[in-house]
Design a protein around this motif. Structure first.
Motif, mmCIF file in Angstrom:
data_model
loop_
_atom_site.group_PDB
_atom_site.id
_atom_site.type_symbol
_atom_site.label_atom_id
_atom_site.label_comp_id
_atom_site.label_asym_id
_atom_site.label_seq_id
_atom_site.Cartn_x
_atom_site.Cartn_y
_atom_site.Cartn_z
ATOM 1 N N UNK A 134 -43.460 -50.457 -62.331
ATOM 2 C CA UNK A 134 -43.314 -49.757 -61.040
ATOM 3 C C UNK A 134 -43.286 -50.735 -59.882
ATOM 4 N N UNK A 135 -44.147 -51.765 -59.936
ATOM 5 C CA UNK A 135 -44.215 -52.695 -58.801
ATOM 6 C C UNK A 135 -42.902 -53.439 -58.610
ATOM 7 N N UNK A 136 -42.167 -53.647 -59.704
ATOM 8 C CA UNK A 136 -40.853 -54.290 -59.597
ATOM 9 C C UNK A 136 -39.891 -53.439 -58.784
ATOM 10 N N UNK A 137 -39.943 -52.134 -58.991
ATOM 11 C CA UNK A 137 -39.075 -51.234 -58.228
ATOM 12 C C UNK A 137 -39.499 -51.170 -56.766
ATOM 13 N N UNK A 138 -40.811 -51.204 -56.501
ATOM 14 C CA UNK A 138 -41.262 -51.189 -55.112
ATOM 15 C C UNK A 138 -40.873 -52.473 -54.390
ATOM 16 N N UNK A 139 -40.844 -53.593 -55.117
ATOM 17 C CA UNK A 139 -40.367 -54.846 -54.519
ATOM 18 C C UNK A 139 -38.895 -54.725 -54.128
ATOM 19 N N UNK A 140 -38.121 -54.077 -55.007
ATOM 20 C CA UNK A 140 -36.710 -53.840 -54.692
ATOM 21 C C UNK A 140 -36.591 -52.956 -53.460
ATOM 22 N N UNK A 141 -37.447 -51.924 -53.385
ATOM 23 C CA UNK A 141 -37.430 -51.030 -52.235
ATOM 24 C C UNK A 141 -37.737 -51.784 -50.943
ATOM 25 N N UNK A 142 -38.678 -52.724 -51.021
ATOM 26 C CA UNK A 142 -39.010 -53.533 -49.842
ATOM 27 C C UNK A 142 -37.777 -54.294 -49.358
ATOM 28 N N UNK A 143 -37.005 -54.820 -50.285
ATOM 29 C CA UNK A 143 -35.801 -55.587 -49.931
ATOM 30 C C UNK A 143 -34.754 -54.717 -49.245
ATOM 31 N N UNK A 144 -34.679 -53.443 -49.666
ATOM 32 C CA UNK A 144 -33.662 -52.548 -49.114
ATOM 33 C C UNK A 144 -34.159 -51.762 -47.895
ATOM 34 N N UNK A 145 -35.444 -51.805 -47.621
ATOM 35 C CA UNK A 145 -36.016 -51.014 -46.523
ATOM 36 C C UNK A 145 -35.380 -51.407 -45.190
ATOM 37 N N UNK A 146 -35.023 -50.389 -44.398
ATOM 38 C CA UNK A 146 -34.378 -50.620 -43.103
ATOM 39 C C UNK A 146 -35.306 -50.296 -41.930
ATOM 40 N N UNK A 147 -36.028 -49.201 -42.019
ATOM 41 C CA UNK A 147 -36.888 -48.779 -40.916
ATOM 42 C C UNK A 147 -38.325 -49.252 -41.143
ATOM 43 N N UNK A 148 -39.111 -49.231 -40.070
ATOM 44 C CA UNK A 148 -40.526 -49.604 -40.192
ATOM 45 C C UNK A 148 -41.256 -48.648 -41.130
ATOM 46 N N UNK A 149 -40.865 -47.385 -41.093
ATOM 47 C CA UNK A 149 -41.496 -46.403 -41.977
ATOM 48 C C UNK A 149 -41.225 -46.736 -43.447
ATOM 49 N N UNK A 150 -39.975 -47.090 -43.759
ATOM 50 C CA UNK A 150 -39.622 -47.458 -45.130
ATOM 51 C C UNK A 150 -40.335 -48.737 -45.558
ATOM 52 N N UNK A 151 -40.392 -49.695 -44.661
ATOM 53 C CA UNK A 151 -41.068 -50.966 -44.990
ATOM 54 C C UNK A 151 -42.560 -50.736 -45.243
ATOM 55 N N UNK A 152 -43.157 -49.885 -44.421
ATOM 56 C CA UNK A 152 -44.584 -49.596 -44.586
ATOM 57 C C UNK A 152 -44.854 -48.889 -45.909
ATOM 58 N N UNK A 153 -44.046 -47.860 -46.200
ATOM 59 C CA UNK A 153 -44.283 -47.075 -47.418
ATOM 60 C C UNK A 153 -44.080 -47.920 -48.676
ATOM 61 N N UNK A 154 -43.016 -48.710 -48.711
ATOM 62 C CA UNK A 154 -42.741 -49.510 -49.917
ATOM 63 C C UNK A 154 -43.806 -50.587 -50.123
#
Length: 357
Positions: free
Chosen positions: A293-313
């Motif tokens: 799961x943490x591997x996917x969240x790392x990917x999400x961090x890379x793709x995050x655009x907004x502060x909300x997305x960056x915070x959640x991932x």
């Protein structure tokens, strides 16, 4: 009266000959005279909201010079909505509604803007005649085809509402509501993301909430799974379909179903993104597979655009790291959250991540 008429002509700054040569003032010089005089008289009444006094002059303008001004139709709609509101006799009220709808048709004939005006017409059909949902749906569907992402917030909501009213009257199915949710919500979300100001953003956000309220009240997990499973089996590479499956099943808390996992996995393989990475990460976290799961969240961090997305991932990655007892990584992700919002040093985001000193 003669002096008033000459004053009107001077106001327009045109001679009789110019009137006669300009078809928007009427086909003949006599039409032009009647056009300008009646336009002036009815416009003054409209300013005073004296609609009963204005309507005679307004009708004359329509007769003598229907191409004079778009305001003729805008004012006409305003007047007849007032008449509809005040009408006590049902037959009279229905006649006023007929006139209002006719005004929209005439506005399109003389001034175009078909998609925009059809939104008004379809919306008022639903407002004043809920039993005409089928006819309103046809009109609003055409408006959506013409306008695309330029569809107004009211137009988008009214289109989806028309399908709901049809389904309630057994004139449409639950499948229709599920099928049309995607195209409508995409228009609304596009406009939320590209709003010119807060007022516009708020308008589309309210429309989205109302549309989703209808959708979630109708489409349950079993409905979505039954609807999307054969589509997925037939087109497993369709990214639009995959995104809809992931999005809509998540909205209804259907992540436990294998269809969700299969669609999210397929989507991440074809088109990696924040949404699909978060979807898989959350799914695997529920299964206690924190290492994957943490591997996917790392990917999400890379793709995050907004502060909300960056915070959640980062928060989800921190939770996985904590469960894996990788406390140095927990601190790394928590620092990333604080960098996004340095002023937020509350324990709101880190209350579950109390690692030992």
């Amino acid at each position: 009266m003669k002096f008033r008429f000459l004053s009107v002509l001077m106001m327009f700054g045109l001679s009789f000959n110019v009137f006669a040569q300009n078809s928007k003032f009427g086909e003949t010089a006599e039409d032009s005279v009647q056009c300008v005089l009646n336009y002036s008289l009815y416009s003054e009444y409209v300013k005073q909201k004296a609609y009963s006094d204005a309507v005679k002059g307004w009708r004359n303008v329509l007769e003598f010079c229907p191409k004079l001004s778009k305001n003729t139709y805008i004012n006409g709609a305003k007047m007849f909505k007032s008449f509809i509101k005040d009408a006590e006799d049902e037959k009279v009220k229905q006649a006023y509604i007929d006139t209002l709808l006719w005004i929209y048709d005439q506005r399109i004939v003389h001034f175009g803007e078909e998609g925009k005006v059809l939104e008004y017409k379809g919306g008022d059909m639903l407002k004043y005649r809920e039993d005409s949902a089928v006819a309103a749906n046809v009109i609003l569907k055409k408006a959506m085809e013409l306008n695309g992402n330029d569809m107004s917030s009211n137009g988008a909501y009214n289109y989806y509402k028309s399908i709901y009213l049809m389904a309630r009257a057994k004139q449409a199915t639950k499948e229709d509501l599920i099928n049309e949710f995607g195209p409508v919500i995409e228009i609304v979300e596009y406009n939320i993301a590209n709003a010119k100001n807060e007022k516009e953003k708020d308008s589309y956000s309210k429309a989205k909430a109302n549309i989703e309220k209808i959708f979630t009240g109708v489409a349950k997990c079993e409905d979505l799974i039954e609807f999307y499973t054969p589509k997925f089996e037939a087109s497993p590479e369709d990214t639009v379909l995959l995104k809809n499956i992931v999005k809509f099943l998540a909205k209804q808390d259907c992540e436990e179903d294998k269809l969700y996992e299969e669609a999210a996995t397929k989507l991440c393989g074809i088109s990696p993104s924040y949404d699909c990475a978060m979807a898989l990460g959350k799914l695997l976290s529920k299964k206690d597979d924190y290492a994957t799961a943490i591997g996917h969240f790392k990917t999400a961090i890379e793709f995050a655009q907004t502060d909300e997305e960056k915070t959640e991932s980062n928060m989800k990655a921190a939770q996985c790291a904590y469960n894996l007892k990788s406390f140095s990584n927990v601190r790394t992700y928590c620092r990333a959250i604080l960098e996004i919002n340095p002023n937020d040093r509350s324990e709101e985001h880190t209350s579950e991540l109390q690692s030992p000193d």
